[in-house]
Design an enzyme around this catalytic site. Sequence first.
Site, mmCIF file in Angstrom:
data_model
loop_
_atom_site.group_PDB
_atom_site.id
_atom_site.type_symbol
_atom_site.label_atom_id
_atom_site.label_comp_id
_atom_site.label_asym_id
_atom_site.label_seq_id
_atom_site.Cartn_x
_atom_site.Cartn_y
_atom_site.Cartn_z
ATOM 1 N N GLY A 59 -14.289 -30.929 39.169
ATOM 2 C CA GLY A 59 -15.631 -30.815 38.595
ATOM 3 C C GLY A 59 -16.598 -30.096 39.502
ATOM 4 O O GLY A 59 -16.201 -29.267 40.330
ATOM 5 N N THR A 80 -10.325 -27.523 39.147
ATOM 6 C CA THR A 80 -9.491 -27.872 40.296
ATOM 7 C C THR A 80 -8.227 -28.530 39.773
ATOM 8 O O THR A 80 -8.257 -29.191 38.740
ATOM 9 C CB THR A 80 -10.243 -28.874 41.197
ATOM 10 N N ASP A 104 -15.614 -29.886 47.066
ATOM 11 C CA ASP A 104 -15.172 -31.258 47.334
ATOM 12 C C ASP A 104 -13.677 -31.387 47.575
ATOM 13 O O ASP A 104 -13.221 -32.339 48.202
ATOM 14 C CB ASP A 104 -15.553 -32.155 46.156
#
Length: 294
Positions: free
Chosen positions: A207, A155, A186
């Site tokens: 992550g 990301t 997320d």
Amino acid sequence: MAERWTVIVHGGAKTIAPPAEQRNRAGCSAAAAAAAAVVRAGGCAVEAVQAAIRVLEDDPAFNAGFGSVLTADGQVEMDAALMDGTTLDVGAVACVRRLRNPIRAAAAILRARPVLLCGSGAERFAHEAGLELCRPDEMISPERLASEHRSAHDTVGCVVRDRAGNLAAGTSTGGLPGKHPGRIGDSPIPGCGLFADSALGAASLSGDGESIIRTMVAARIAAGLERLDAQQAADLLPSLLARVGGAAGAIVVDRDGAVGIAHTSEHFAIGIQTDRMDAPAGMIHAREWKGIQP
């Protein structure tokens, strides 16, 4: 402290093969320079974060925007978010396929009533806000069709403290390679992949999205800034993930502009520039920051 400003970007918590090291350093350095130019010109933290992430979304070396990995159906589905630490406004999009720069759509939502829009609804909102839509196939980078790039799962993100003391954080991602269509990680969820509060600090994560969501890492790191400095708050990362496992990386800026970096992945692509630095620095590991701190 009002004149102190800090820009830090990340290009993902991941393993970087030696041939790709310089490209990751250069890409993150260019993104940090773009954000720094906004701040130097008197722009706010939100504008600087958006500028940095657009650079990373346009660089196919990173899993965001044009560099996004493909779903199990062979399509691109992208997530992005932007948070203003002064107003606590959040704008986020998920599962978008026809936006060249998802972070621009997140910025368009930032001052609107919704916080998170997904799929065609997010694309419709963005189009009505003046953003051009493209064909989904135009977002597939030729590099992502090559076998050596199919496994990337990082990301990109940015955190900025501007000269007025305002903080902002942003993220953008193509998600996991081969993910189930409709999967949301997320990155677009405040308190998980990002968080900003100008009274405390800001963080952006990369992550294993499911692990980060379960442990609400960004919010807990930000809460740690009530009693810890930026690096100590970033160093909470391994213990926060301990119960669920997974690799991740975090960039943190506290309300005074100090930086914290931590990662449990092998590498973490990073770009940094502050008012004490003549030029941005690109890195692929947190330990490199210790050697160049101004």
